[in-house]
Design a protein around this motif. Sequence first.
Motif, PDB file in Angstrom:
ATOM      1  N   THR A 175      12.239 101.326 -19.094  1.00 34.81           N
ATOM      2  CA  THR A 175      11.804 102.711 -18.879  1.00 34.81           C
ATOM      3  C   THR A 175      11.029 103.216 -20.090  1.00 34.81           C
ATOM      4  OG1 THR A 175      13.676 103.196 -17.430  1.00 34.81           O
ATOM      5  CG2 THR A 175      12.556 105.074 -18.431  1.00 34.81           C
ATOM      6  N   VAL A 177       9.117 109.784 -14.216  1.00 39.97           N
ATOM      7  CA  VAL A 177      10.377 110.238 -14.801  1.00 39.97           C
ATOM      8  C   VAL A 177      10.304 111.750 -14.964  1.00 39.97           C
ATOM      9  CG1 VAL A 177      10.788 108.075 -16.050  1.00 39.97           C
ATOM     10  CG2 VAL A 177       9.583 109.955 -17.188  1.00 39.97           C
ATOM     11  N   LYS A 202      17.292  98.167 -18.496  1.00 38.47           N
ATOM     12  CA  LYS A 202      16.633  99.239 -17.740  1.00 38.47           C
ATOM     13  C   LYS A 202      16.111 100.331 -18.677  1.00 38.47           C
ATOM     14  CE  LYS A 202      18.827  98.767 -13.214  1.00 38.47           C
ATOM     15  NZ  LYS A 202      19.646  99.411 -12.177  1.00 38.47           N
TER      16      LYS A 202
END
Length: 212
Positions: free
Chosen positions: A13, A44, A9
Amino acid sequence: MTEGLRERKKRQTRQRISETALGLFVARGFDGVTIAEVAAAADVSVNTLYNYFAAKEDLVLPPDQASPQRLADIVRARQPGESAARAVLDRLRDELRRRDRAVGLTAGFGPVFEMMRAAPTLTARLEDLGRQMTDALAAVLTEETGAAPGDQTPRVVASQIGWFHSLVYGEIGRRIVAGEKPATIAAALLELLDVVEETLGERALTYAIREG
């Protein structure tokens, strides 16, 4: 080692942020996009973005890819019987043949290069990176050869290696701007490296040969 869910992850990202940033920078120019805009487009927070990239320039030149240790690492990893200069020449040839991302011969790099060339802070970062590479390589050569204090040979050899390393990148950039295809650029640069090897003095080509 298998990549865990958390690591995957984080990698995804980081990749999403990087790709989003490059898309915005190419479309609007490096100086025309803020960190907040990149974060919003990548979905984000600004704090999260800074956790992955410490500076705006790192979005284009991440330290793990544009490392000041690049030349030093190549020389440290050279094979027995191989000199420092030949190790770097061989690595560049290998990267050119593979159209490696390290030399900017991947598809779609042209607009990214144009964006970088138009941004003063990025060109300054690249120039400083070149100096840092040469400094780090000179330190490795000094240590490995046991050069005496005041012996300038490691610095001179490191500067010659840094010169042809920079020459390759500069020529790639010039040809990208001229619209040449990656295969054509790679072929021309392989010929250029042959000329470089023929032109370098024997002292540089045989300096710091790793013992077997």
